[in-house]
Design an enzyme around this catalytic site. Sequence first.
Site, PDB file in Angstrom:
ATOM      1  N   ASP A  67       1.130   0.089  37.039  1.00 50.30           N
ATOM      2  CA  ASP A  67      -0.118   0.441  37.021  1.00 50.30           C
ATOM      3  C   ASP A  67      -0.249   1.925  37.391  1.00 50.30           C
ATOM      4  OD1 ASP A  67       0.601  -0.259  39.644  1.00 50.30           O
ATOM      5  OD2 ASP A  67      -0.961  -1.682  39.606  1.00 50.30           O
ATOM      6  N   ASP A 136      -7.681 -10.551  46.672  1.00 48.36           N
ATOM      7  CA  ASP A 136      -8.767 -10.964  45.796  1.00 48.36           C
ATOM      8  C   ASP A 136      -7.840 -11.574  44.643  1.00 48.36           C
ATOM      9  OD1 ASP A 136      -7.640  -8.795  44.321  1.00 48.36           O
ATOM     10  OD2 ASP A 136      -9.822  -7.872  44.152  1.00 48.36           O
ATOM     11  N   HIS A 138      -5.566 -10.220  42.733  1.00 52.31           N
ATOM     12  CA  HIS A 138      -5.204  -9.420  41.585  1.00 52.31           C
ATOM     13  C   HIS A 138      -3.687  -9.132  41.623  1.00 52.31           C
ATOM     14  CE1 HIS A 138      -5.716  -5.622  44.223  1.00 52.31           C
ATOM     15  NE2 HIS A 138      -4.457  -5.562  43.919  1.00 52.31           N
ATOM     16  N   GLU A 143      -8.414  -7.198  38.167  1.00 50.53           N
ATOM     17  CA  GLU A 143      -9.157  -7.384  39.251  1.00 50.53           C
ATOM     18  C   GLU A 143      -9.909  -8.858  38.780  1.00 50.53           C
ATOM     19  OE1 GLU A 143      -9.147  -6.143  42.079  1.00 50.53           O
ATOM     20  OE2 GLU A 143      -9.451  -4.248  42.289  1.00 50.53           O
TER      21      GLU A 143
HETATM   22  C1  GLP Z   1      -2.206  -2.390  44.789  1.00 49.11           C
HETATM   23  C2  GLP Z   1      -1.263  -2.586  43.651  1.00 49.11           C
HETATM   24  C3  GLP Z   1      -0.678  -4.082  43.176  1.00 49.11           C
HETATM   25  C4  GLP Z   1      -0.239  -4.432  44.507  1.00 49.11           C
HETATM   26  C5  GLP Z   1      -1.346  -4.726  45.571  1.00 49.11           C
HETATM   27  C6  GLP Z   1      -1.108  -5.424  46.700  1.00 49.11           C
HETATM   28  O1  GLP Z   1      -3.776  -2.735  44.273  1.00 49.11           O
HETATM   29  N1  GLP Z   1      -1.920  -2.056  42.524  1.00 49.11           N
HETATM   30  O2  GLP Z   1       0.149  -3.783  42.428  1.00 49.11           O
HETATM   31  O3  GLP Z   1       0.454  -5.715  44.183  1.00 49.11           O
HETATM   32  O4  GLP Z   1      -1.896  -3.255  45.976  1.00 49.11           O
HETATM   33  O5  GLP Z   1      -0.485  -4.197  47.758  1.00 49.11           O
HETATM   34  P1  GLP Z   1       0.370  -4.702  48.959  1.00 49.11           P
HETATM   35  O6  GLP Z   1       1.488  -5.152  48.625  1.00 49.11           O
HETATM   36  O7  GLP Z   1       0.414  -3.119  49.807  1.00 49.11           O
HETATM   37  O8  GLP Z   1      -0.358  -5.593  49.849  1.00 49.11           O
END
Ligand code: GLP
Length: 261
Positions: A67, A136, A138, A143
Amino acid sequence: MEVIITSGPDEIATIGADAFCHLLDRKPEAVLGLATGSSPLTIYDELVRRHEAGAVSFAGATAFTLDEYVGLPADHPQRYRNVIASELTDRIDIHPGRVHGPDGLAEDIAAACAAYDAAIVQAGGVDLQILGIGTDGHIAFNEPGSSLASRTRIKTLTAQTRVDNARFFGGDPEAVPQHCLTQGLATIMEARHLLLVATGRAKSEAIHHLVEGAVSAMWPATILQHHPKVTVLIDAAAASRLALSDYYRETYASKPAWQRF
Ligand code: GLP
């Protein structure tokens, strides 16, 4: 779905790096799916360590990221293309021209998204996709409410995700871009092996839904229940709301080493 409840970051790093190394051993030209966020970082550090020790090479590999924020200037440190470079790809021997990400600065966003999906197919599809998970539920930036059949496209981030990611933008949720490009859930589901990493109690509700909840667009990660090869790599805190945690522990403990990846 295989659930591995680890003793913590070191074991997550070892098992996660093993998955990449075993793949590259048998397929040096593998297509890797990379994720940003904090969760994969210990695995990336372990891969860099093994690479520096001469134990693994990425010279034949190709990579696609999940992303990207829309509109961040090319040199912005939080642009995911720059983040993945500093966290992993600049530290290993993958060819920089073979690291791809959705173009958050594209003029024609729809065309750029379609081209991204096509490029993944053209490369032969992703062999191993690493994933984090949002509080949440995702994955990538799909989302709640995302179509379970979605392809790479533009999305609007939820207020919760902007709060969660504010730590990368000086603590200000308003500084987090409102829009992003993300591989769709159907795009992600086409990868051959999905490795989802999560740690900490804040992820326990999302992990509960992912592993034991009903499949629903309200918890987008639950689509992974329909994938034939998913590894969920978590610590005890993230596993704390799983009803069958004893069973997952027993299953993994009794798995012969040769069956691991
Ligand atoms: C972001 C990224 C996701 C990731 C999520 C969780 O929103 N776009 O790909 O999985 O954060 O991040 P973290 O691993 O820092 O908790």
